[in-house]
Design a protein around this motif. Structure first.
Motif, PDB file in Angstrom:
ATOM      1  N   LEU A 126      11.242  -3.363   3.453  1.00 14.71           N
ATOM      2  CA  LEU A 126      10.247  -3.699   2.411  1.00 14.71           C
ATOM      3  C   LEU A 126      10.667  -5.045   1.858  1.00 14.71           C
ATOM      4  O   LEU A 126      11.785  -5.186   1.359  1.00 14.71           O
ATOM      5  CB  LEU A 126      10.254  -2.669   1.288  1.00 14.71           C
ATOM      6  CG  LEU A 126       9.988  -1.194   1.603  1.00 14.71           C
ATOM      7  CD1 LEU A 126       8.953  -1.033   2.675  1.00 14.71           C
ATOM      8  CD2 LEU A 126      11.235  -0.437   1.980  1.00 14.71           C
ATOM      9  N   CYS A 127       9.772  -6.009   1.968  1.00 13.10           N
ATOM     10  CA  CYS A 127      10.136  -7.379   1.592  1.00 13.10           C
ATOM     11  C   CYS A 127       9.516  -7.740   0.253  1.00 13.10           C
ATOM     12  O   CYS A 127       8.300  -7.670   0.097  1.00 13.10           O
ATOM     13  CB  CYS A 127       9.643  -8.355   2.656  1.00 13.10           C
ATOM     14  SG  CYS A 127      10.325  -7.980   4.263  1.00 13.10           S
ATOM     15  N   PHE A 128      10.362  -8.114  -0.683  1.00 15.05           N
ATOM     16  CA  PHE A 128       9.872  -8.602  -1.976  1.00 15.05           C
ATOM     17  C   PHE A 128       9.926 -10.119  -1.894  1.00 15.05           C
ATOM     18  O   PHE A 128      10.889 -10.757  -2.301  1.00 15.05           O
ATOM     19  CB  PHE A 128      10.718  -8.019  -3.113  1.00 15.05           C
ATOM     20  CG  PHE A 128      10.590  -6.530  -3.137  1.00 15.05           C
ATOM     21  CD1 PHE A 128       9.569  -5.924  -3.857  1.00 15.05           C
ATOM     22  CD2 PHE A 128      11.422  -5.742  -2.368  1.00 15.05           C
ATOM     23  CE1 PHE A 128       9.406  -4.546  -3.822  1.00 15.05           C
ATOM     24  CE2 PHE A 128      11.263  -4.364  -2.329  1.00 15.05           C
ATOM     25  CZ  PHE A 128      10.253  -3.766  -3.056  1.00 15.05           C
ATOM     26  N   LEU A 129       8.888 -10.656  -1.278  1.00 21.54           N
ATOM     27  CA  LEU A 129       8.873 -12.070  -0.914  1.00 21.54           C
ATOM     28  C   LEU A 129       7.520 -12.654  -1.274  1.00 21.54           C
ATOM     29  O   LEU A 129       6.486 -12.011  -1.083  1.00 21.54           O
ATOM     30  CB  LEU A 129       9.086 -12.170   0.620  1.00 21.54           C
ATOM     31  CG  LEU A 129       8.914 -13.540   1.264  1.00 21.54           C
ATOM     32  CD1 LEU A 129      10.105 -14.440   0.932  1.00 21.54           C
ATOM     33  CD2 LEU A 129       8.802 -13.413   2.790  1.00 21.54           C
ATOM     34  N   CYS A 130       7.506 -13.869  -1.784  1.00 20.52           N
ATOM     35  CA  CYS A 130       6.248 -14.602  -1.975  1.00 20.52           C
ATOM     36  C   CYS A 130       6.340 -15.860  -1.125  1.00 20.52           C
ATOM     37  O   CYS A 130       7.024 -16.819  -1.497  1.00 20.52           O
ATOM     38  CB  CYS A 130       6.039 -14.984  -3.433  1.00 20.52           C
ATOM     39  SG  CYS A 130       5.930 -13.565  -4.522  1.00 20.52           S
ATOM     40  N   SER A 131       5.700 -15.827   0.023  1.00 19.75           N
ATOM     41  CA  SER A 131       5.794 -16.933   0.970  1.00 19.75           C
ATOM     42  C   SER A 131       4.419 -17.152   1.596  1.00 19.75           C
ATOM     43  O   SER A 131       3.684 -16.198   1.841  1.00 19.75           O
ATOM     44  CB  SER A 131       6.822 -16.535   2.047  1.00 19.75           C
ATOM     45  OG  SER A 131       6.935 -17.508   3.027  1.00 19.75           O
ATOM     46  N   TYR A 199      -2.301  -4.145  -7.055  1.00 18.02           N
ATOM     47  CA  TYR A 199      -2.481  -5.598  -7.166  1.00 18.02           C
ATOM     48  C   TYR A 199      -3.219  -6.183  -5.959  1.00 18.02           C
ATOM     49  O   TYR A 199      -4.107  -7.017  -6.130  1.00 18.02           O
ATOM     50  CB  TYR A 199      -1.137  -6.303  -7.395  1.00 18.02           C
ATOM     51  CG  TYR A 199      -0.545  -5.946  -8.729  1.00 18.02           C
ATOM     52  CD1 TYR A 199      -1.134  -6.378  -9.905  1.00 18.02           C
ATOM     53  CD2 TYR A 199       0.582  -5.136  -8.822  1.00 18.02           C
ATOM     54  CE1 TYR A 199      -0.614  -6.027 -11.148  1.00 18.02           C
ATOM     55  CE2 TYR A 199       1.119  -4.785 -10.048  1.00 18.02           C
ATOM     56  CZ  TYR A 199       0.511  -5.231 -11.207  1.00 18.02           C
ATOM     57  OH  TYR A 199       1.028  -4.881 -12.422  1.00 18.02           O
ATOM     58  N   ASN A 200      -2.856  -5.770  -4.748  1.00 17.00           N
ATOM     59  CA  ASN A 200      -3.572  -6.320  -3.589  1.00 17.00           C
ATOM     60  C   ASN A 200      -5.046  -5.918  -3.652  1.00 17.00           C
ATOM     61  O   ASN A 200      -5.936  -6.736  -3.430  1.00 17.00           O
ATOM     62  CB  ASN A 200      -2.963  -5.832  -2.268  1.00 17.00           C
ATOM     63  CG  ASN A 200      -1.593  -6.446  -1.995  1.00 17.00           C
ATOM     64  OD1 ASN A 200      -0.866  -6.774  -2.916  1.00 17.00           O
ATOM     65  ND2 ASN A 200      -1.235  -6.588  -0.746  1.00 17.00           N
ATOM     66  N   GLY A 201      -5.288  -4.634  -3.963  1.00 17.41           N
ATOM     67  CA  GLY A 201      -6.666  -4.142  -3.966  1.00 17.41           C
ATOM     68  C   GLY A 201      -7.502  -4.791  -5.059  1.00 17.41           C
ATOM     69  O   GLY A 201      -8.566  -5.367  -4.800  1.00 17.41           O
TER      70      GLY A 201
HETATM   71  C1  LIG Z   1       5.039  -7.706  -3.882  1.00 14.36           C
HETATM   72  C2  LIG Z   1       4.590  -8.978  -3.151  1.00 14.36           C
HETATM   73  C3  LIG Z   1       3.977  -9.917  -4.121  1.00 14.36           C
HETATM   74  C4  LIG Z   1       5.848  -9.674  -2.742  1.00 14.36           C
HETATM   75  O1  LIG Z   1       6.607  -8.944  -1.951  1.00 14.36           O
HETATM   76  C5  LIG Z   1       3.726  -8.619  -1.947  1.00 14.36           C
HETATM   77  O2  LIG Z   1       4.101  -7.762  -1.201  1.00 14.36           O
HETATM   78  C6  LIG Z   1       2.397  -9.191  -1.630  1.00 14.36           C
HETATM   79  O3  LIG Z   1       1.898 -10.184  -2.151  1.00 14.36           O
HETATM   80  O4  LIG Z   1       1.765  -8.599  -0.746  1.00 14.36           O
END
Ligand SMILES: CC(C)(CO)C(=O)C(=O)O
Ligand SMILES: NC(=O)C1=CN([C@@H]2O[C@H](COP(=O)(O)OP(=O)(O)OC[C@H]3O[C@@H](n4cnc5c(N)ncnc54)[C@H](OP(=O)(O)O)[C@@H]3O)[C@@H](O)[C@H]2O)C=CC1
Length: 312
Positions: A126-131, A199-201
Motif C-alpha cells: 500500500l503506497c502512501f505516495l503523491c506522484s 476521497y477518490n470517489g
Molecule cells: C492516499 C493517496 C493520496 C496517496 O497514497 C492515494 O492513494 C491516491 O491519490 O490515490
C-alpha cells in the motif's frame, strides 16, 4: 551478498518513481514502457522530487516483455484498469520462486495474480505516495512515499512477516524508501481504502480537491460516513479498523496540501477510472460475506456512469 533484480511493469508515476530510487541505490532494474518507450530508452528518467531531484540518463527500457530478463522481483505498477494484460505480461518475466510485488490501489488484486503465476511469492504493498507523470519519462514526486506491505496467502489468511517481505523491505530501505511490514495484508488493504474510497470517489463526482471536501460540513460528513462503511466492509471479512484510525485519516487529510486525487486526475485527463479495484471489489467482497455497503455501491454506480460517458 547477491543483489536482487527488479522489473517494473508500468513505468508511470509510481513505478517510475520507485524503480528509479531502487536503481539509484545500485540495483539492476528493468522497465516496461508503452508510449514513453522511445523517449526513455534514449534519455532515461527524470525524477523531480521533494526529497531531491535526480536523473538516470541510462535505464534498461523495453516495450516488450519477451525481451526482458527474468527478474527476482516484479513490481506491478500499471493502473488496475490494465490488469487484464497481466496474464501475458507476468509469466515471462518473473523467476521461478521469485516475487510479484503488487503496488496498485484496490482490493483482491493479489488473488487475481495468484491465478496467473505459480511458485512465486505475492506481496501486496500500500503506497502512501503523491506522484504524477508530467511528461514522458518525467516523474514529479510531490509528497509522502512510504509503503506498507504484506504477503498474500490463499483467502488472505494472515501469515506474519515472511523472509520474502524482509528481502524486499531491505532493498527499499536501502533505496531510502520508508517501508513497514504488515502481519495482515487484508487489514492493510481495507485501511488504505478508508482513504481511497471517499476521497477518490467524491473528488470525481463532486469535482473537488481534498481540502474542499474537508472544508464543507456536508461533504466532510459524507467522507466520514463512507470511512465508517469501509470499516463495516473490513469487519465483514473479520478485520477490525479502530475508530482512532478513521480520526487519524481525517486529520491527515486536513493537514495535507490541497490535493487532486489520482482518480480525479485520471478523470480530468479522460483516462479510464480504477472503479472495479477500488469500489467494485470491496462491495462485492462484503456482499459475499452477507453485508451490503449501500453508500459505496452508490458511489460505484455513479462513477461507472461518469466513466462510460467520458469514454463515449
Ligand atoms: C492516499 C493517496 C493520496 C496517496 O497514497 C492515494 O492513494 C491516491 O491519490 O490515490
Ligand atoms: N501515483 C501515485 O501517487 C499513486 C498511485 N497508486 C496506484 O499505483 C498504480 C499505478 O498508478 P500510477 O503510477 O499513478 O499510473 P500511471 O498511469 O502514471 O502509470 C501507469 C503506467 O503504465 C504504463 N502502461 C500501461 N499499459 C502498458 C503496457 N501495456 N505496457 C507497458 N506499460 C504500460 C502507462 O504507460 P502509458 O502512459 O504509455 O499508457 C503508464 O506509464 C495505480 O493502481 C494507482 O492507484 C497508489 C498510490 C499513489
Amino acid at each position: 551478498m547477491v543483489k536482487r533484480t527488479y522489473a517494473i511493469l508500468g513505468t508511470g508515476a509510481l513505478g517510475g518513481f520507485y524503480g528509479a530510487k531502487l536503481q539509484k541505490s545500485g540495483l539492476e532494474v528493468h522497465y516496461l514502457l508503452k508510449s514513453d518507450y522511445q523517449q526513455v530508452r534514449e534519455n532515461g528518467l527524470i525524477i523531480e522530487s521533494k526529497d531531491g531531484d535526480f536523473t538516470l540518463p541510462q535505464v534498461n527500457a523495453y516495450n516488450n516483455v519477451e525481451k526482458m530478463p527474468q527478474c527476482d522481483v516484479v513490481i506491478v505498477s500499471l493502473k488496475t484498469t490494465q490488469n487484464q494484460l497481466l496474464r501475458d505480461l507476468l509469466p515471462p518475466i518473473v523467476k521461478d520462486n521469485g516475487t510479484v510485488l503488487v503496488l496498485q490501489n484496490g482490493l483482491d488484486i493479489e488473488a487475481e495474480v495468484a491465478e496467473i503465476v505459480r511458485n512465486v511469492s505475492i506481496i501486496g504493498g500500500l503506497c502512501f505516495l503523491c506522484s504524477n507523470k508530467v511528461a514522458p519519462g518525467h516523474i514529479h514526486h510531490l509528497d509522502y512515499g512510504q509503503i506498507a506491505l504484506g504477503e498474500y496467502t490463499s483467502n488472505y489468511q494472515s501469515i506474519g512477516i515472511t523472509q520474502k517481505m524482509r528481502e524486499v523491505t531491505a532493498d527499499f530501505e536501502n533505496a531510502g524508501i520508508s517501508i513497514e511490514p504488515l502481519e495482515d495484508l487484508l487489514l492493510g488493504r481495507w485501511k488504505k481504502l478508508v482513504w481511497n474510497i471517499p476521497y477518490n470517489g467524491l473528488s470525481v463526482i463532486l469535482d473537488a480537491r481534498t481540502d474542499e471536501l474537508m472544508a464543507d460540513i456536508h461533504t466532510r460528513q459524507l467522507v466520514e460516513n463512507l470511512m465508517w462503511e469501509v470499516a463495516a466492509g473490513a469487519k465483514s471479512t473479520g478485520r477490525i479498523i479502530p475508530e482512532s484510525f478513521i480520526q487519524t485519516m481525517l486529520d491527515y487529510t486536513v493537514k495535507m496540501k490541497p490535493y487532486r486525487t489520482s482518480m480525479k486526475i485520471d478523470f480530468d485527463e479522460c483516462r479510464p477510472l480504477e472503479i472495479e479495484a477500488i469500489f467494485g471489489n470491496p462491495f462485492r467482497k462484503a456482499e459475499a460475506a452477507g453485508v451490503t455497503l449501500q453508500q459505496i455501491r452508490c458511489l460505484y454506480q455513479q462513477l461507472k456512469f461518469l466513466d462510460l460517458r467520458m469514454r463515449k
